[in-house]
Design a protein around this motif. Structure first.
Motif, PDB file in Angstrom:
ATOM      1  N   VAL A  75       0.749  -1.217  -0.028  1.00  0.00           N
ATOM      2  CA  VAL A  75      -0.078   0.225  -0.074  1.00  0.00           C
ATOM      3  C   VAL A  75       0.883   1.045   0.017  1.00  0.00           C
ATOM      4  CG1 VAL A  75      -1.676   1.223   1.270  1.00  0.00           C
ATOM      5  CG2 VAL A  75      -1.607  -1.229   1.411  1.00  0.00           C
ATOM      6  N   LEU A  76       0.593   2.051  -0.951  1.00  0.00           N
ATOM      7  CA  LEU A  76       1.398   3.231  -1.185  1.00  0.00           C
ATOM      8  C   LEU A  76       0.589   4.393  -0.451  1.00  0.00           C
ATOM      9  CD1 LEU A  76       3.026   2.706  -4.468  1.00  0.00           C
ATOM     10  CD2 LEU A  76       4.094   2.375  -2.404  1.00  0.00           C
ATOM     11  N   VAL A  77       1.042   4.997   0.609  1.00  0.00           N
ATOM     12  CA  VAL A  77       0.123   5.968   1.449  1.00  0.00           C
ATOM     13  C   VAL A  77       0.680   7.330   1.035  1.00  0.00           C
ATOM     14  CG1 VAL A  77      -0.498   6.742   3.635  1.00  0.00           C
ATOM     15  CG2 VAL A  77      -0.066   4.176   3.132  1.00  0.00           C
ATOM     16  N   LYS A  78      -0.331   8.237   0.863  1.00  0.00           N
ATOM     17  CA  LYS A  78      -0.073   9.694   0.882  1.00  0.00           C
ATOM     18  C   LYS A  78      -1.181  10.446   1.653  1.00  0.00           C
ATOM     19  CE  LYS A  78       0.119  12.953  -3.036  1.00  0.00           C
ATOM     20  NZ  LYS A  78      -0.207  12.939  -4.618  1.00  0.00           N
ATOM     21  N   THR A  79      -0.549  11.476   2.379  1.00  0.00           N
ATOM     22  CA  THR A  79      -1.345  12.088   3.201  1.00  0.00           C
ATOM     23  C   THR A  79      -1.836  13.352   2.478  1.00  0.00           C
ATOM     24  OG1 THR A  79       0.047  11.733   5.358  1.00  0.00           O
ATOM     25  CG2 THR A  79      -1.568  13.515   5.280  1.00  0.00           C
ATOM     26  N   GLN A  80      -3.264  13.277   2.189  1.00  0.00           N
ATOM     27  CA  GLN A  80      -4.209  14.225   1.916  1.00  0.00           C
ATOM     28  C   GLN A  80      -4.238  15.554   2.696  1.00  0.00           C
ATOM     29  OE1 GLN A  80      -5.547  14.555  -1.480  1.00  0.00           O
ATOM     30  NE2 GLN A  80      -3.947  12.797  -1.919  1.00  0.00           N
ATOM     31  N   TYR A  81      -4.771  15.237   3.931  1.00  0.00           N
ATOM     32  CA  TYR A  81      -5.164  16.099   4.847  1.00  0.00           C
ATOM     33  C   TYR A  81      -4.629  15.643   6.198  1.00  0.00           C
ATOM     34  CZ  TYR A  81      -8.157  18.639   8.378  1.00  0.00           C
ATOM     35  OH  TYR A  81      -8.398  19.279   9.361  1.00  0.00           O
ATOM     36  N   LEU A  82      -4.051  16.640   7.125  1.00  0.00           N
ATOM     37  CA  LEU A  82      -3.550  16.249   8.634  1.00  0.00           C
ATOM     38  C   LEU A  82      -3.721  17.416   9.190  1.00  0.00           C
ATOM     39  CD1 LEU A  82      -2.287  14.557  10.635  1.00  0.00           C
ATOM     40  CD2 LEU A  82      -0.046  15.301   9.819  1.00  0.00           C
ATOM     41  N   ASN A  83      -4.518  17.394  10.271  1.00  0.00           N
ATOM     42  CA  ASN A  83      -4.640  18.489  11.418  1.00  0.00           C
ATOM     43  C   ASN A  83      -3.632  18.009  12.611  1.00  0.00           C
ATOM     44  OD1 ASN A  83      -5.498  19.950  13.630  1.00  0.00           O
ATOM     45  ND2 ASN A  83      -7.499  20.122  12.842  1.00  0.00           N
ATOM     46  N   ILE A  84      -2.508  18.614  12.570  1.00  0.00           N
ATOM     47  CA  ILE A  84      -1.594  18.259  13.773  1.00  0.00           C
ATOM     48  C   ILE A  84      -1.897  18.809  14.939  1.00  0.00           C
ATOM     49  CG2 ILE A  84       0.339  18.635  12.062  1.00  0.00           C
ATOM     50  CD1 ILE A  84       0.748  21.098  13.142  1.00  0.00           C
ATOM     51  N   THR A  85      -3.171  19.478  15.176  1.00  0.00           N
ATOM     52  CA  THR A  85      -3.541  19.684  16.328  1.00  0.00           C
ATOM     53  C   THR A  85      -4.384  18.516  16.992  1.00  0.00           C
ATOM     54  OG1 THR A  85      -3.763  22.104  15.914  1.00  0.00           O
ATOM     55  CG2 THR A  85      -4.943  21.458  17.815  1.00  0.00           C
ATOM     56  N   ASN A  86      -5.361  17.795  16.363  1.00  0.00           N
ATOM     57  CA  ASN A  86      -6.124  16.843  16.854  1.00  0.00           C
ATOM     58  C   ASN A  86      -5.787  15.477  16.501  1.00  0.00           C
ATOM     59  OD1 ASN A  86      -7.470  16.794  14.418  1.00  0.00           O
ATOM     60  ND2 ASN A  86      -8.994  18.028  15.180  1.00  0.00           N
ATOM     61  N   GLY A  87      -4.927  15.602  15.274  1.00  0.00           N
ATOM     62  CA  GLY A  87      -4.644  14.180  14.836  1.00  0.00           C
ATOM     63  C   GLY A  87      -5.386  13.698  13.651  1.00  0.00           C
ATOM     64  N   ASP A  88      -6.599  14.451  13.227  1.00  0.00           N
ATOM     65  CA  ASP A  88      -7.396  14.039  12.281  1.00  0.00           C
ATOM     66  C   ASP A  88      -6.844  13.763  10.864  1.00  0.00           C
ATOM     67  OD1 ASP A  88      -9.690  13.899  14.043  1.00  0.00           O
ATOM     68  OD2 ASP A  88     -10.582  15.546  13.173  1.00  0.00           O
ATOM     69  N   ALA A  89      -6.803  13.014  10.010  1.00  0.00           N
ATOM     70  CA  ALA A  89      -6.389  12.750   8.891  1.00  0.00           C
ATOM     71  C   ALA A  89      -7.077  11.939   7.734  1.00  0.00           C
ATOM     72  CB  ALA A  89      -5.202  11.865   8.901  1.00  0.00           C
ATOM     73  N   VAL A  90      -6.739  12.337   6.509  1.00  0.00           N
ATOM     74  CA  VAL A  90      -7.247  11.802   5.333  1.00  0.00           C
ATOM     75  C   VAL A  90      -6.187  11.258   4.550  1.00  0.00           C
ATOM     76  CG1 VAL A  90      -8.747  11.940   3.223  1.00  0.00           C
ATOM     77  CG2 VAL A  90      -9.429  13.053   5.218  1.00  0.00           C
ATOM     78  N   LEU A  91      -6.110  10.100   4.274  1.00  0.00           N
ATOM     79  CA  LEU A  91      -5.106   9.245   3.834  1.00  0.00           C
ATOM     80  C   LEU A  91      -5.432   8.639   2.438  1.00  0.00           C
ATOM     81  CD1 LEU A  91      -3.625   7.522   6.902  1.00  0.00           C
ATOM     82  CD2 LEU A  91      -2.763   9.635   5.795  1.00  0.00           C
ATOM     83  N   GLU A  92      -4.625   8.879   1.290  1.00  0.00           N
ATOM     84  CA  GLU A  92      -4.711   8.211  -0.101  1.00  0.00           C
ATOM     85  C   GLU A  92      -4.116   6.751   0.010  1.00  0.00           C
ATOM     86  OE1 GLU A  92      -3.784   8.661  -4.689  1.00  0.00           O
ATOM     87  OE2 GLU A  92      -3.843  10.505  -3.367  1.00  0.00           O
ATOM     88  N   TYR A  93      -4.595   5.734  -0.327  1.00  0.00           N
ATOM     89  CA  TYR A  93      -4.339   4.312  -0.522  1.00  0.00           C
ATOM     90  C   TYR A  93      -4.316   3.869  -1.781  1.00  0.00           C
ATOM     91  CZ  TYR A  93      -3.950   3.279   4.729  1.00  0.00           C
ATOM     92  OH  TYR A  93      -3.768   3.113   5.813  1.00  0.00           O
ATOM     93  N   ASN A  94      -3.046   3.890  -2.265  1.00  0.00           N
ATOM     94  CA  ASN A  94      -2.817   3.153  -3.510  1.00  0.00           C
ATOM     95  C   ASN A  94      -2.325   1.664  -3.395  1.00  0.00           C
ATOM     96  OD1 ASN A  94      -3.415   4.976  -5.726  1.00  0.00           O
ATOM     97  ND2 ASN A  94      -2.088   6.236  -4.737  1.00  0.00           N
ATOM     98  N   VAL A  95      -3.160   0.937  -3.702  1.00  0.00           N
ATOM     99  CA  VAL A  95      -2.683  -0.591  -3.292  1.00  0.00           C
ATOM    100  C   VAL A  95      -2.341  -1.635  -4.447  1.00  0.00           C
ATOM    101  CG1 VAL A  95      -3.917  -2.565  -2.153  1.00  0.00           C
ATOM    102  CG2 VAL A  95      -4.460  -0.404  -1.373  1.00  0.00           C
ATOM    103  N   GLU A  96      -1.317  -2.231  -4.717  1.00  0.00           N
ATOM    104  CA  GLU A  96      -0.962  -3.126  -5.628  1.00  0.00           C
ATOM    105  C   GLU A  96      -1.007  -4.697  -4.938  1.00  0.00           C
ATOM    106  OE1 GLU A  96      -0.297  -2.867  -8.850  1.00  0.00           O
ATOM    107  OE2 GLU A  96      -0.543  -0.615  -8.979  1.00  0.00           O
ATOM    108  N   VAL A  97      -1.911  -5.227  -5.157  1.00  0.00           N
ATOM    109  CA  VAL A  97      -1.622  -6.861  -4.750  1.00  0.00           C
ATOM    110  C   VAL A  97      -1.817  -8.016  -5.625  1.00  0.00           C
ATOM    111  CG1 VAL A  97      -2.983  -6.209  -2.349  1.00  0.00           C
ATOM    112  CG2 VAL A  97      -4.393  -6.747  -4.503  1.00  0.00           C
ATOM    113  N   VAL A  98      -1.184  -8.807  -5.472  1.00  0.00           N
ATOM    114  CA  VAL A  98      -1.023 -10.143  -6.206  1.00  0.00           C
ATOM    115  C   VAL A  98      -1.799 -11.209  -5.662  1.00  0.00           C
ATOM    116  CG1 VAL A  98       0.389 -11.775  -7.392  1.00  0.00           C
ATOM    117  CG2 VAL A  98       0.962  -9.565  -7.273  1.00  0.00           C
ATOM    118  N   HIS A  99      -2.869 -11.853  -6.221  1.00  0.00           N
ATOM    119  CA  HIS A  99      -3.522 -12.951  -5.462  1.00  0.00           C
ATOM    120  C   HIS A  99      -4.030 -13.987  -6.635  1.00  0.00           C
ATOM    121  CE1 HIS A  99      -7.190 -10.895  -7.010  1.00  0.00           C
ATOM    122  NE2 HIS A  99      -6.394  -9.743  -7.040  1.00  0.00           N
ATOM    123  N   PRO A 100      -4.409 -15.117  -6.360  1.00  0.00           N
ATOM    124  CA  PRO A 100      -4.789 -16.144  -7.142  1.00  0.00           C
ATOM    125  C   PRO A 100      -6.193 -15.852  -7.745  1.00  0.00           C
ATOM    126  CG  PRO A 100      -4.571 -17.067  -4.945  1.00  0.00           C
ATOM    127  CD  PRO A 100      -4.234 -15.476  -4.884  1.00  0.00           C
TER     128      PRO A 100
END
Length: 187
Positions: free
Chosen positions: A162-187
């Motif tokens: 999972v490649l994670v990128k922070t879209q939004y972060l409030n450093i005062t209260n810790g609220d965050a919105v994170l972009e998840y780009n997932v690359e998986v291999v599966h049967p």
């Protein structure tokens, strides 16, 4: 009594040398390699620590005075039930949830979390499936990579990142919105 001891030893020796006849049941099949698929997913995780209905709740913390400027000091543990959405806006369509926990695991100023989270999908093509992530998350780094260590449903035996990128972060209260780009291999 003297005759019983040698007789008992002889009996034990006989029992130990009797051949055991057993059948091992198995069915052999020729090896056929499993065709694996590569799947790319992109979604947003909303981690809310503030307000009346937080999605991340602290369940343990350090035995020290908390610094007001640091919402996640070393050894702080949170349980999460974060929504996963199609877009970064809180009003975006919810496609699942991230349930698990994370622990603040760094003593220095570079916040690092260790996370175990199950990314469960409740809508869309992967409804009923999930991905298991267990990894270190160096929050202060620009490019972060988390390990996908398994999954359920359509993602059974999954592995990837999972490649994670922070879209939004409030450093005062810790609220965050994170972009998840997932690359998986599966049967």
């Amino acid at each position: 009594m003297e005759k019983i001891v040698p007789l008992a030893l002889l009996l034990v020796l006989c029992i130990c040398t009797i051949r055991v006849h057993a059948k091992y049941y198995s069915k052999s099949a020729p090896y056929e390699p499993v065709q694996e698929k590569k799947t790319h997913l992109r979604f947003f995780l909303h981690d809310t620590l503030s307000g009346n209905n937080p999605s991340a709740v602290q369940i343990a913390g350090p035995n020290t005075t908390k610094n007001v400027n640091d919402p996640t000091p070393f050894a702080t543990t949170f349980v999460i039930d974060d929504p996963l959405t199609e877009g970064p806006e809180p009003t975006s369509k919810v496609i699942g949830n991230a349930r698990g926990l994370y622990v603040s695991s760094s003593k220095d100023k570079n916040l690092t979390l260790v996370m175990y989270v199950d990314l469960g999908f409740t809508n869309g093509r992967f409804k009923g499936s999930s991905l298991s992530v267990f990894s270190r998350n160096p929050v202060t780094e620009k490019h972060r990579e988390l390990a996908v260590v398994g999954g359920r449903g359509r993602f059974r035996l999954a592995r990837g990142v999972v490649l994670v990128k922070t879209q939004y972060l409030n450093i005062t209260n810790g609220d965050a919105v994170l972009e998840y780009n997932v690359e998986v291999v599966h049967p």
